[in-house]
Design an enzyme around this catalytic site. Structure first.
Site, PDB file in Angstrom:
ATOM      1  N   CYS A  78       0.822  -1.192   0.043  1.00  0.00           N
ATOM      2  CA  CYS A  78       0.062   0.072   0.040  1.00  0.00           C
ATOM      3  C   CYS A  78       0.907   1.394  -0.019  1.00  0.00           C
ATOM      4  O   CYS A  78       0.291   2.375   0.048  1.00  0.00           O
ATOM      5  CB  CYS A  78      -0.834   0.010   1.123  1.00  0.00           C
ATOM      6  SG  CYS A  78      -1.933  -1.435   1.130  1.00  0.00           S
ATOM      7  N   HIS A 128      -3.489   7.844   5.637  1.00  0.00           N
ATOM      8  CA  HIS A 128      -3.636   6.671   5.185  1.00  0.00           C
ATOM      9  C   HIS A 128      -5.079   6.134   5.453  1.00  0.00           C
ATOM     10  O   HIS A 128      -5.566   5.560   4.550  1.00  0.00           O
ATOM     11  CB  HIS A 128      -2.355   5.496   5.855  1.00  0.00           C
ATOM     12  CG  HIS A 128      -2.301   4.375   5.162  1.00  0.00           C
ATOM     13  ND1 HIS A 128      -2.247   4.109   3.718  1.00  0.00           N
ATOM     14  CD2 HIS A 128      -2.496   3.051   5.338  1.00  0.00           C
ATOM     15  CE1 HIS A 128      -2.130   2.945   3.311  1.00  0.00           C
ATOM     16  NE2 HIS A 128      -2.297   2.132   4.193  1.00  0.00           N
ATOM     17  N   PHE A 161       1.519  -3.031   4.630  1.00  0.00           N
ATOM     18  CA  PHE A 161       1.845  -4.155   5.143  1.00  0.00           C
ATOM     19  C   PHE A 161       3.263  -4.762   4.765  1.00  0.00           C
ATOM     20  O   PHE A 161       3.863  -4.163   3.948  1.00  0.00           O
ATOM     21  CB  PHE A 161       0.918  -5.301   4.416  1.00  0.00           C
ATOM     22  CG  PHE A 161      -0.453  -5.463   5.088  1.00  0.00           C
ATOM     23  CD1 PHE A 161      -0.971  -4.903   6.072  1.00  0.00           C
ATOM     24  CD2 PHE A 161      -1.508  -6.259   4.342  1.00  0.00           C
ATOM     25  CE1 PHE A 161      -1.969  -5.060   6.656  1.00  0.00           C
ATOM     26  CE2 PHE A 161      -2.785  -6.603   4.734  1.00  0.00           C
ATOM     27  CZ  PHE A 161      -2.886  -5.734   5.962  1.00  0.00           C
ATOM     28  N   HIS A 172      -9.516   1.968  -1.084  1.00  0.00           N
ATOM     29  CA  HIS A 172      -8.445   1.854  -1.049  1.00  0.00           C
ATOM     30  C   HIS A 172      -7.806   1.157  -2.317  1.00  0.00           C
ATOM     31  O   HIS A 172      -7.871  -0.005  -2.873  1.00  0.00           O
ATOM     32  CB  HIS A 172      -7.942   0.648   0.037  1.00  0.00           C
ATOM     33  CG  HIS A 172      -6.623   0.659   0.750  1.00  0.00           C
ATOM     34  ND1 HIS A 172      -5.482   0.944  -0.191  1.00  0.00           N
ATOM     35  CD2 HIS A 172      -5.968   0.277   1.765  1.00  0.00           C
ATOM     36  CE1 HIS A 172      -4.288   0.960   0.577  1.00  0.00           C
ATOM     37  NE2 HIS A 172      -4.823   0.565   1.761  1.00  0.00           N
TER      38      HIS A 172
END
Length: 403
Positions: free
Chosen positions: A162, A294, A390, A331
């Site tokens: 991400c 985020h 992640f 996202h």
């Protein structure tokens, strides 16, 4: 060190097919999340997503091109087309040699991969098209942008889940700032909204069935989206000499690794990246007017990010505006930071802060000035855009109003 400015921006995402439409949607707090329209959606537990609607690939590309272009490559090319057109640049001679491409993506040609796994394992076919590898490889989009516009300088892809787009843009920034390149085309693209892409994320149990509500006490997970945003990062003196329109200045960048857990975010790792970007921009926390968070809408990310902001900003934490546009466009995984940078540019140029929509109830663990449900007008000179991935990989970009 050279100054770096943005002279072009382009996008295609669930809120719109270009920057102007996306800005309008962000100002209006429009939601791009809805029921998924994909094959075998009835086999999915999660049946919502932020898809790009009414998209006809044949309108934009011919049959020969489509043999080579996965959906994520198509999005990148369309966004790059807009950004380069706005910049007014033409790449030939020495400029072509000193201009390159750095794009972020996480899944790359996941749609191509999904379709061909089906063909081989479900339908029993023994042959696939000879161009499957060139379609699905993560560097396909960057390579095709390079080919399309004769960009012969440094060209590669960043894949850090991400944070991919922010890492890519950070590398592009440093290349121009150091003098390695005059111009870099940068941003990110993702197209994971296929059966396999959704099914894999279902396994993590971080997905919402009803919507994305970052920082809200009733939040229950993230929602996937798709799309791309691409920018022209240019040496300021080069842009000035040719009389280019300058959208804003890229002021700073920092990255860090949590070095702790593959999926659980770390307040300390996020805080180091935020503080590093502020320092690299040669500014102070009291000068930061807006943070595009985020803000995934998961319990762990949102409270950790808010704690990191509070640690870095201290007594100024309640004065900085913060929002997560993922509540509108979902996202976009490897492409998310690129699309979210648009909200920072809008804040700097138009004085409008894009909202976190769907916000229902304040969470005491997210006690910041969240711009909730309705856009807010504010004079902003410096913004931050956060990306925390992640793997514990964090990347934060600072933009400054150009003057």
């Amino acid at each position: 060190m050279r100054r770096v400015v943005i002279t072009g921006a382009g996008t295609i995402n669930p809120l719109g097919p270009d920057v102007a439409t996306t800005f309008a949607a962000m100002r209006e707090g429009r939601c791009g999340i809805g029921p998924l329209d994909i094959r075998d959606v009835d086999r999915l537990t999660i049946q919502i997503g932020a898809q790009i609607k009414d998209y006809d690939q044949a309108t934009h590309f011919n049959r020969q091109q489509l043999v080579l272009y996965d959906r994520f490559t198509q999005f990148a090319l369309l966004a790059a087309r807009q950004a380069i057109a706005q910049s007014g640049l033409e790449f030939s001679g020495a400029l072509a040699d000193q201009s390159g491409v750095v794009l972020g993506t996480s899944g790359g040609g996941l749609t191509t991969q999904d379709e061909n796994y089906r063909a081989v394992y479900e339908e029993g076919k023994n042959r696939v098209h000879p161009f499957i590898v060139p379609r699905l490889m993560n560097n396909a989009a960057a390579s095709h942008v390079s080919i399309e516009w004769n960009l012969r300088g440094p060209t590669f892809t960043v894949a850090t889940a991400c944070a991919s787009s922010n890492h890519a843009m950070g590398q592009a920034f440093n290349m121009v700032r150091s003098g390695m390149s005059q111009v870099m085309i940068t941003g990110g693209s993702e197209a994971m909204l296929c059966f396999g892409g959704i099914k894999a994320w279902e396994g993590l149990r971080v997905m919402s069935k009803d919507g994305c509500r970052p920082f809200c006490a009733t939040r229950n997970g993230m929602v996937q989206g798709e799309g791309a945003a691409v920018y022209v990062f240019e040496d300021y003196e080069h842009a000035k000499a040719r009389g280019a329109q300058i959208l804003c200045e890229v002021a700073g960048f920092a990255m860090s690794s949590d070095a702790s857990d593959i999926v659980t975010p770390s307040k300390q790792g996020a805080a180091r990246a935020i503080a590093g970007a502020v320092k690299d921009a040669k500014t102070s926390v009291d000068q930061i007017g807006y943070i595009n968070a985020h803000g995934t809408g998961t319990a762990a990310n949102d409270k950790t990010e808010c704690a990191a902001v509070a640690d870095v900003f201290g007594r100024h934490a309640d004065k900085v505006l913060i929002s997560s546009t993922k509540s509108m466009h979902g996202h976009l995984i490897g492409g998310t930071g690129a699309v979210e940078l648009l909200a920072c540019i809008m804040a700097l140029r138009e004085g409008v802060i894009a909202p976190t929509i769907g916000y229902q109830e304040a969470d005491p663990q997210c006690a910041l000035d969240v711009v909730a449900n309705t856009a807010r007008e504010a004079k902003v000179d410096v913004t931050l855009s956060n990306a925390f991935a992640f793997g514990g990989l964090n990347a934060v970009i600072a933009l400054r109003k150009f003057s």
